[in-house]
Write a protein that holds these residues in place. Structure first.
Motif, mmCIF file in Angstrom:
data_model
loop_
_atom_site.group_PDB
_atom_site.id
_atom_site.type_symbol
_atom_site.label_atom_id
_atom_site.label_comp_id
_atom_site.label_asym_id
_atom_site.label_seq_id
_atom_site.Cartn_x
_atom_site.Cartn_y
_atom_site.Cartn_z
ATOM 1 N N PHE A 75 26.881 23.018 2.614
ATOM 2 C CA PHE A 75 27.734 21.822 2.592
ATOM 3 C C PHE A 75 29.093 22.047 3.268
ATOM 4 C CE2 PHE A 75 30.960 19.188 0.511
ATOM 5 C CZ PHE A 75 30.484 17.923 0.834
ATOM 6 N N PRO A 76 29.873 23.073 2.879
ATOM 7 C CA PRO A 76 31.158 23.244 3.558
ATOM 8 C C PRO A 76 31.024 23.588 5.033
ATOM 9 C CG PRO A 76 30.741 25.080 2.071
ATOM 10 C CD PRO A 76 29.710 24.046 1.776
ATOM 11 N N LEU A 77 29.972 24.341 5.410
ATOM 12 C CA LEU A 77 29.804 24.689 6.814
ATOM 13 C C LEU A 77 29.530 23.458 7.669
ATOM 14 C CD1 LEU A 77 27.740 28.013 6.710
ATOM 15 C CD2 LEU A 77 30.160 27.709 7.212
ATOM 16 N N ILE A 78 28.682 22.564 7.175
ATOM 17 C CA ILE A 78 28.391 21.343 7.931
ATOM 18 C C ILE A 78 29.640 20.471 8.023
ATOM 19 C CG2 ILE A 78 27.045 19.215 7.954
ATOM 20 C CD1 ILE A 78 24.769 20.709 6.663
ATOM 21 N N VAL A 79 30.338 20.318 6.910
ATOM 22 C CA VAL A 79 31.553 19.490 6.901
ATOM 23 C C VAL A 79 32.573 20.033 7.893
ATOM 24 C CG1 VAL A 79 33.509 18.732 5.522
ATOM 25 C CG2 VAL A 79 31.214 18.671 4.550
ATOM 26 N N HIS A 151 15.979 9.940 -0.723
ATOM 27 C CA HIS A 151 16.439 11.324 -0.824
ATOM 28 C C HIS A 151 17.508 11.603 0.225
ATOM 29 C CE1 HIS A 151 13.275 12.350 -3.670
ATOM 30 N NE2 HIS A 151 13.837 13.532 -3.794
ATOM 31 N N ALA A 152 17.359 11.005 1.406
ATOM 32 C CA ALA A 152 18.331 11.227 2.468
ATOM 33 C C ALA A 152 19.670 10.559 2.139
ATOM 34 C CB ALA A 152 17.796 10.697 3.798
ATOM 35 N N VAL A 153 19.636 9.461 1.379
ATOM 36 C CA VAL A 153 20.862 8.757 0.994
ATOM 37 C C VAL A 153 20.903 8.682 -0.530
ATOM 38 C CG1 VAL A 153 22.287 6.716 1.375
ATOM 39 C CG2 VAL A 153 20.609 7.389 3.101
ATOM 40 N N PRO A 154 21.260 9.771 -1.206
ATOM 41 C CA PRO A 154 21.243 9.773 -2.675
ATOM 42 C C PRO A 154 22.372 8.924 -3.252
ATOM 43 C CG PRO A 154 22.190 11.806 -1.855
ATOM 44 C CD PRO A 154 21.719 11.051 -0.654
ATOM 45 N N LYS A 155 22.129 8.377 -4.421
ATOM 46 C CA LYS A 155 23.167 7.570 -5.071
ATOM 47 C C LYS A 155 24.149 8.432 -5.852
ATOM 48 C CE LYS A 155 20.262 6.642 -9.132
ATOM 49 N NZ LYS A 155 19.636 5.589 -9.967
ATOM 50 N N ASN A 156 23.780 9.680 -6.103
ATOM 51 C CA ASN A 156 24.650 10.590 -6.848
ATOM 52 C C ASN A 156 24.587 11.958 -6.168
ATOM 53 O OD1 ASN A 156 25.849 12.390 -8.674
ATOM 54 N ND2 ASN A 156 25.199 11.189 -10.447
ATOM 55 N N LEU A 167 18.382 17.545 2.341
ATOM 56 C CA LEU A 167 18.536 16.431 3.273
ATOM 57 C C LEU A 167 19.662 15.500 2.822
ATOM 58 C CD1 LEU A 167 17.388 15.241 5.858
ATOM 59 C CD2 LEU A 167 15.771 13.928 4.472
ATOM 60 N N GLY A 168 19.730 15.195 1.533
ATOM 61 C CA GLY A 168 20.804 14.361 1.014
ATOM 62 C C GLY A 168 22.165 15.020 1.185
ATOM 63 N N ALA A 169 22.229 16.335 0.981
ATOM 64 C CA ALA A 169 23.488 17.062 1.156
ATOM 65 C C ALA A 169 23.937 17.015 2.612
ATOM 66 C CB ALA A 169 23.335 18.505 0.694
ATOM 67 N N ILE A 170 22.988 17.095 3.544
ATOM 68 C CA ILE A 170 23.339 17.042 4.967
ATOM 69 C C ILE A 170 23.943 15.684 5.319
ATOM 70 C CG2 ILE A 170 22.361 17.001 7.292
ATOM 71 C CD1 ILE A 170 20.348 19.107 6.376
ATOM 72 N N VAL A 171 23.314 14.617 4.824
ATOM 73 C CA VAL A 171 23.813 13.271 5.126
ATOM 74 C C VAL A 171 25.219 13.073 4.545
ATOM 75 C CG1 VAL A 171 23.441 10.802 4.728
ATOM 76 C CG2 VAL A 171 21.509 12.279 5.308
ATOM 77 N N PHE A 172 25.423 13.505 3.298
ATOM 78 C CA PHE A 172 26.738 13.361 2.677
ATOM 79 C C PHE A 172 27.777 14.220 3.402
ATOM 80 C CE2 PHE A 172 29.868 14.466 -0.686
ATOM 81 C CZ PHE A 172 30.340 13.177 -0.933
ATOM 82 N N ALA A 173 27.381 15.443 3.787
ATOM 83 C CA ALA A 173 28.296 16.311 4.526
ATOM 84 C C ALA A 173 28.671 15.692 5.867
ATOM 85 C CB ALA A 173 27.663 17.685 4.740
ATOM 86 N N LEU A 174 27.721 15.010 6.488
ATOM 87 C CA LEU A 174 27.994 14.319 7.749
ATOM 88 C C LEU A 174 29.089 13.266 7.560
ATOM 89 C CD1 LEU A 174 27.213 13.646 10.713
ATOM 90 C CD2 LEU A 174 25.482 12.119 9.801
ATOM 91 N N THR A 306 25.817 25.381 15.110
ATOM 92 C CA THR A 306 24.869 26.090 14.250
ATOM 93 C C THR A 306 24.815 25.500 12.853
ATOM 94 O OG1 THR A 306 25.272 28.137 15.471
ATOM 95 C CG2 THR A 306 24.275 28.340 13.289
ATOM 96 N N SER A 307 25.978 25.227 12.271
ATOM 97 C CA SER A 307 26.022 24.751 10.889
ATOM 98 C C SER A 307 25.459 23.349 10.744
ATOM 99 C CB SER A 307 27.460 24.785 10.362
ATOM 100 O OG SER A 307 28.296 23.969 11.161
ATOM 101 N N PHE A 308 25.282 22.651 11.861
ATOM 102 C CA PHE A 308 24.702 21.306 11.799
ATOM 103 C C PHE A 308 23.221 21.313 12.167
ATOM 104 C CE2 PHE A 308 23.852 17.103 13.801
ATOM 105 C CZ PHE A 308 24.039 16.320 12.676
#
Length: 447
Positions: A75-79, A151-156, A167-174, A306-308
């Motif tokens: 998460f922090p690396l993608i962000v 799952h890609a767009v989690p509500k929590n 996958l949800g963490a990637i979308v939120f990190a994006l 790389t992190s993305f």
């Protein structure tokens, strides 16, 4: 009385030897330790099956230790990677390049697998009618794209983290990365916190990887004890075709792609060989996700790319898995006497192109997609149950290839971006942003 003293000292000398021996063993490279663990695990699983099955706990503990660090690190690396890109337009461009690459390469691999399986005629005369469909109990019989989207767009996001929803963490990190890029200097305190978290997580990963040989020992002992080698004879042809296909992908297709983008493929393989080996034995590409990004950055790839690309590839670029699935479908079609004409084979490829996307990088996840694909083309689940007996053997190889494929994908996207920046730099249109980005990558304490 004095003659007694030399005797204890002579016994003390051998007592110190084991400690020196174990110290030398601990200093061995992780790859060598893992190879030794494979041999010991095979012996334990063969000679003491009950003990071998109990040793699965070692492997599960190792895998849990790795997985508990994955999301706090990814998460922090993608962000940070996205926040340091000069524009949201670059984020979209990298994502577009990565997804286009994933689609093209996995489609080519599917065609290679189908062609190889059709040419060799694997599956004809296989004892599929003796398979037990009860072995598939508890596995999903299909892929729910509605659930995949949710799952890609989690509500929590906290629930997504607790469930290991990559996958949800990637979308939120994006989203967070884009917001930080828009805020500019106001987001620097938060960026500093994320850098610190990433540095700590990298250190934790270093500790966990040191015990990887114990995880290898546990998994191999369990696999040999639990599955044995009973189904190997009837399915040797299938295993051989899968391994041959994976060898073609790693030895022919990937080098061609690397040559096209001027990537040092041999050096790349050397840098990630140990991690691919760990993924091979543990049958989980997530077990090496965190250190893999560090290796690729040391190889020369930019952290922002790389992190993305690498985490995204874990859901959309499963090269080894799609090859296995294509070969398995042709195997089952031949075994049941189903249609294997060119239109039918192309239909299989099309179904797998769609179903293979969004597959998580966990052990035996390919079976879930294979069940769904088999249902889509009318193949019964009983035949898939037969393949479970040798799934652990092919699962190791396809997981290792997944790691190599994701590494190459990141290198390709990074090479493409560097070429683009070089062309723009030649026209003196982007020298400022390029120079500003370089120190941001080198100042990080994570490496």
């Amino acid at each position: 009385m004095n003659r007694v003293h030399p005797h204890p000292t002579s016994t003390d000398t051998p007592a110190t030897r084991p400690s020196g021996f174990w110290r030398r063993c601990l200093r061995m490279p992780i790859g060598v330790q893992s190879v030794i663990a494979v041999g010991l695990g095979a012996l334990i699983g063969t000679l003491a099956p009950s003990a071998g099955e109990q040793m699965k706990t070692l492997g599960e503990v190792f895998l849990n230790l790795v997985q508990v660090v994955v999301l706090p690190l990814v998460f922090p690396l993608i962000v940070l990677g996205i926040a340091r890109m000069e524009s949201v337009k670059k984020v979209g461009r990298i994502a577009g390049k990565a997804i286009l690459y994933f689609e093209i390469v996995t489609t080519v691999i599917l065609l290679i697998a189908v062609g190889l399986a059709k040419l060799t005629g694997i599956g004809k005369g296989a004892p599929v009618h003796g398979a037990d469909a009860n072995d598939l109990d508890g596995m999903s019989q299909g892929i729910d794209f509605h659930e995949l989207l949710l799952h890609a767009v989690p509500k929590n996001i906290f629930a997504a983290f607790s469930e290991g929803n990559l996958l949800g963490a990637i979308v939120f990190a994006l989203l967070v990365g884009v917001a930080m890029a828009a805020l500019g200097e106001k987001s620097e305190p938060f960026a500093a916190v994320l850098e610190s978290v990433a540095a700590v997580m990298f250190k934790v990963v270093g500790y966990v990887i040191r015990i990887a040989p114990l995880g290898v020992l546990g998994f191999i002992s369990y696999d040999v004890a639990h599955y044995g080698f009973g189904n190997l004879r009837s399915l040797l042809g299938f295993i051989a075709v899968v391994y041959a296909g994976l060898a073609i992908v790693v030895g022919v297709l990937f080098p061609l792609i690397a040559a096209l983008y001027r990537i040092r493929y041999v050096e790349l393989m050397k840098s990630i060989a140990g991690l691919a080996g760990i993924a091979f034995v543990t049958r989980s590409s997530e077990s090496v996700l965190a250190p893999l990004m560090g290796k690729l950055e040391a190889f020369g790839l930019s952290r922002s790319t790389t992190s993305f690309v690498v985490p995204l590839g874990y859901s959309f670029n499963t090269d080894g898995s799609v090859l296995y699935q294509a070969a398995a479908l042709v195997f089952l079609a031949n075994a049941y006497g189903a249609d294997t004409s060119l239109p039918a084979l192309l239909l299989m490829v099309g179904v797998l192109v769609i179903l293979s996307k969004g597959m998580a990088g966990v052990a035996s996840a390919s079976i879930v997609v294979l069940i769904a694909a088999g249902n889509s083309v009318g193949l019964p689940a009983e035949g898939i149950a037969l393949l479970l007996g040798v799934d652990f053997i092919v699962d190791m190889a396809r997981t290792g290839v997944n790691v190599i494929g994701n590494s190459l994908a990141a290198a390709v996207v990074d090479s493409s971006e560097k070429r683009r920046e070089a062309k723009r730099g030649g026209r003196d249109t982007s020298a400022g942003p390029a120079e500003a980005d370089a120190p941001a990558l080198t100042k990080e304490p994570v490496q």
